[in-house]
Design an enzyme around this catalytic site. Structure first.
Site, PDB file in Angstrom:
ATOM      1  N   THR A  98      -2.283   5.468   2.849  1.00  0.00           N
ATOM      2  CA  THR A  98      -2.297   4.105   2.318  1.00  0.00           C
ATOM      3  C   THR A  98      -1.664   4.167   0.939  1.00  0.00           C
ATOM      4  O   THR A  98      -2.207   4.779   0.023  1.00  0.00           O
ATOM      5  CB  THR A  98      -3.727   3.559   2.232  1.00  0.00           C
ATOM      6  OG1 THR A  98      -4.276   3.519   3.555  1.00  0.00           O
ATOM      7  CG2 THR A  98      -3.734   2.155   1.647  1.00  0.00           C
ATOM      8  N   LYS A 173      -1.847  -3.023   5.590  1.00  0.00           N
ATOM      9  CA  LYS A 173      -3.033  -2.231   5.225  1.00  0.00           C
ATOM     10  C   LYS A 173      -3.710  -2.802   3.986  1.00  0.00           C
ATOM     11  O   LYS A 173      -4.940  -2.755   3.858  1.00  0.00           O
ATOM     12  CB  LYS A 173      -2.636  -0.768   4.975  1.00  0.00           C
ATOM     13  CG  LYS A 173      -3.822   0.155   4.650  1.00  0.00           C
ATOM     14  CD  LYS A 173      -4.860   0.200   5.764  1.00  0.00           C
ATOM     15  CE  LYS A 173      -6.092   1.011   5.368  1.00  0.00           C
ATOM     16  NZ  LYS A 173      -5.843   2.458   5.299  1.00  0.00           N
ATOM     17  N   LYS A 241      -8.362   3.400  -5.290  1.00  0.00           N
ATOM     18  CA  LYS A 241      -6.901   3.470  -5.358  1.00  0.00           C
ATOM     19  C   LYS A 241      -6.268   2.345  -4.551  1.00  0.00           C
ATOM     20  O   LYS A 241      -5.367   1.640  -5.028  1.00  0.00           O
ATOM     21  CB  LYS A 241      -6.429   4.836  -4.844  1.00  0.00           C
ATOM     22  CG  LYS A 241      -4.920   5.001  -4.695  1.00  0.00           C
ATOM     23  CD  LYS A 241      -4.420   4.767  -3.255  1.00  0.00           C
ATOM     24  CE  LYS A 241      -4.974   5.797  -2.295  1.00  0.00           C
ATOM     25  NZ  LYS A 241      -4.432   5.610  -0.916  1.00  0.00           N
TER      26      LYS A 241
END
Length: 289
Positions: A98, A173, A241
């Site tokens: 990701t 995502k 993150k």
């Protein structure tokens, strides 16, 4: 099905299970991970371990990468011992980290200039989905390359959807992570509310998991919370993150996402208390008095 020679960079919580599916299907798998000891199970199954990402990718037809952070992606692709330095023309590159949509576009553009093809294909489903081969895979890049790699995706994915050009998989995502962030708050608050009301939480979950409140997190992570299992299917440090990437992308698009900002702040408080390597369900400890 064609048997491929596949490079796999990053055999962590999810990557190791994905690589096992590839090995069990009869593909030749070359692996690289920072800590060789963590790859012993794959080596015993027949994987070959290499000293760098580039060496693992050198004589392969498809290279999958699944590392921690965008800077790690940058390093394994563009670094001195990286994939672009040593892979051969015609190699298909698939980043399942990701990461940033802009980085996915950069990788795809550079790959094309040197005769390779790249897809961004982040996944959702955590360690459970990886083990069971039921991951959701969101793919960006050229559609013909997606269709060529699709039979390999099907070895570890159940919901595999082409989203569009390079970067589209990563943007999808981000949508996934935005939805999960607020949902995890709801899951944890439902559990702490139920406990405070004196209810049997397992019985509560039987009712609400199948109703309008149902979600993957409620079905899969809430039972872990009840058992006191805070081990990672997905690390808090990686979720922070991801939320940071989504907020930055939203800012560039002129969007405000207050729910995501709230969730990120809550997780950052846990991070400061040493929760980085626990699973996202550890958010329940935010409510400890």
């Amino acid at each position: 099905m064609k048997k491929w020679t596949i490079g796999f960079i990053g055999t962590g919580v999810m990557g190791s299970s994905i690589a096992m599916h590839l090995l069990k299907a009869g593909h030749t798998v070359h692996i690289y991970t920072r800590t060789k000891a963590k790859a012993e199970a794959l080596i015993e199954l027949g994987a070959s371990w290499f000293e760098s990402p580039g060496e693992a990718a050198e004589n392969t037809e498809i290279v999958f990468t699944m590392v921690g952070y965008p800077q790690d992606v940058e390093e394994v692709y563009f670094g001195e011992n990286g994939i672009f330095k040593m892979s051969k023309e015609g190699t298909r590159l698939v980043d399942m980290t990701t990461s940033q949509p802009t980085l996915a576009k950069k990788i795809a553009k550079h790959a094309e200039t040197i005769g390779m093809e790249a897809l961004d294909a982040p996944v959702s489903g955590g360690d459970i989905g990886a083990k069971n081969g039921t991951l959701s895979i969101m793919v960006g890049g050229k559609k013909d390359v997606f269709e060529e790699v699709l039979p390999v995706f099907e070895l570890f994915g159940e919901h595999i959807i082409y989203q569009g050009e390079a970067g589209a998989g990563q943007h999808t995502k981000m949508c996934n992570q935005v939805a999960i962030a607020s949902n995890m708050i709801g899951v944890c608050e439902a559990i702490v509310y139920g406990k405070k009301a004196g209810l049997d939480i397992n019985t509560v979950l039987q009712s609400i998991s199948t109703g309008a409140a149902g979600s993957w997190s409620l079905s899969n992570l809430a039972p872990r919370i009840v058992k006191g299992d805070l081990e990672p299917g997905f690390y808090i440090k990686h979720f922070i993150k991801d939320m940071g990437i989504a907020l930055k992308e939203a800012e560039m698009m002129g969007l405000q996402l207050p729910g995501l900002s709230l969730a990120k702040g809550m997780y950052e408080e846990l991070s400061q208390k040493g929760y980085d390597d626990l699973g996202t369900q550890a958010l329940v400890d935010y409510y400890k008095s």
